[in-house]
Design a protein around this motif. Sequence first.
Motif, mmCIF file in Angstrom:
data_model
loop_
_atom_site.group_PDB
_atom_site.id
_atom_site.type_symbol
_atom_site.label_atom_id
_atom_site.label_comp_id
_atom_site.label_asym_id
_atom_site.label_seq_id
_atom_site.Cartn_x
_atom_site.Cartn_y
_atom_site.Cartn_z
ATOM 1 N N ASP A 196 43.388 25.452 36.907
ATOM 2 C CA ASP A 196 42.535 25.751 35.756
ATOM 3 C C ASP A 196 41.709 27.014 35.969
ATOM 4 N N LEU A 197 41.289 27.227 37.214
ATOM 5 C CA LEU A 197 40.391 28.344 37.490
ATOM 6 C C LEU A 197 40.650 28.902 38.887
ATOM 7 N N VAL A 198 40.831 30.224 38.956
ATOM 8 C CA VAL A 198 40.907 30.936 40.229
ATOM 9 C C VAL A 198 39.655 31.792 40.339
ATOM 10 N N ILE A 199 38.917 31.634 41.444
ATOM 11 C CA ILE A 199 37.708 32.429 41.658
ATOM 12 C C ILE A 199 37.876 33.244 42.929
ATOM 13 N N SER A 200 37.437 34.502 42.889
ATOM 14 C CA SER A 200 37.599 35.372 44.048
ATOM 15 C C SER A 200 36.373 36.252 44.218
ATOM 16 N N ASP A 201 35.641 36.014 45.301
ATOM 17 C CA ASP A 201 34.511 36.867 45.662
ATOM 18 C C ASP A 201 34.924 37.780 46.815
ATOM 19 N N VAL A 235 38.342 34.653 37.796
ATOM 20 C CA VAL A 235 37.086 35.392 38.004
ATOM 21 C C VAL A 235 37.233 36.173 39.298
ATOM 22 N N VAL A 236 37.102 37.504 39.221
ATOM 23 C CA VAL A 236 37.345 38.374 40.371
ATOM 24 C C VAL A 236 36.210 39.385 40.522
ATOM 25 N N LYS A 237 35.828 39.624 41.784
ATOM 26 C CA LYS A 237 34.855 40.689 42.043
ATOM 27 C C LYS A 237 35.580 42.025 42.144
ATOM 28 N N ALA A 238 35.039 43.028 41.452
ATOM 29 C CA ALA A 238 35.562 44.390 41.545
ATOM 30 C C ALA A 238 34.358 45.323 41.718
ATOM 31 N N PHE A 239 34.630 46.607 41.780
ATOM 32 C CA PHE A 239 33.546 47.577 41.960
ATOM 33 C C PHE A 239 33.774 48.752 41.030
ATOM 34 N N HIS A 240 32.703 49.169 40.331
ATOM 35 C CA HIS A 240 32.797 50.355 39.489
ATOM 36 C C HIS A 240 33.069 51.576 40.361
ATOM 37 N N GLY A 241 33.857 52.474 39.828
ATOM 38 C CA GLY A 241 34.194 53.679 40.579
ATOM 39 C C GLY A 241 35.647 54.028 40.361
ATOM 40 N N SER A 242 36.173 54.878 41.221
ATOM 41 C CA SER A 242 37.562 55.308 41.111
ATOM 42 C C SER A 242 38.494 54.103 41.151
#
Length: 214
Positions: A121-126, A164-171
């Motif tokens: 149902d849900l995949v979470i990634s920090d 839900v995934v963590k990403a970072f603003h930038g290139s």
Amino acid sequence: MAKKKFSKEWIQQHINDPYVKLAQQKGYRARAAFKLTEILDGEKLLRPGDVVVDLGSAPGSWSQVARERLVGPGGVLNGRIIALDMLPMEPIAGVEFIQGDFREDAVLEQLAERLGGARVDLVISDMAPNLSGVGSADSARIQHVCDLALDFASRHLKPEGALVVKAFHGSGFSQIVESFKRSFQRVVERKPKASRDKSSETFLVARRLKHQVS
């Protein structure tokens, strides 16, 4: 000398951080718990009976939050949480843990075996890669981690499931968003209050698969 000063400043900020104090009060292993809490509340995700996979789970605060939401009357876990990380993780009651490198096929196969064909149902990634400070190399690493989570979700989520995934603003950030939009019907960016202002981290919430990868 400058490095020492920075370390002292960071320690002072950490000690005075309201989310650090709150995490200690509530028994969470990290302040990151409040990031997930805000995302789940805002997106109305995670209900009793759900199957959750927590990628890059150590030290375990996101698994703790997921468990809280799946525990029903009498403290019985109504649902399933499978957590995975390269690092060891202290046990959490009811959470199944696999220690291994998510980038390795053998570890992914072990995770798939544990699911036994059940849809998630849900995949979470920090998860966050070790960053070098070299922009092009770091953006490639971040994109690789996000691609791995996206590929896993595309293979194992229920059609109405969420990632839900963590990403970072930038290139490279816009390319990550585009790849998510190719796979999901709805993709939104969220910057929880618990995420430090100075941090470029942002979380992508993707819902409803456009097509299942076999």
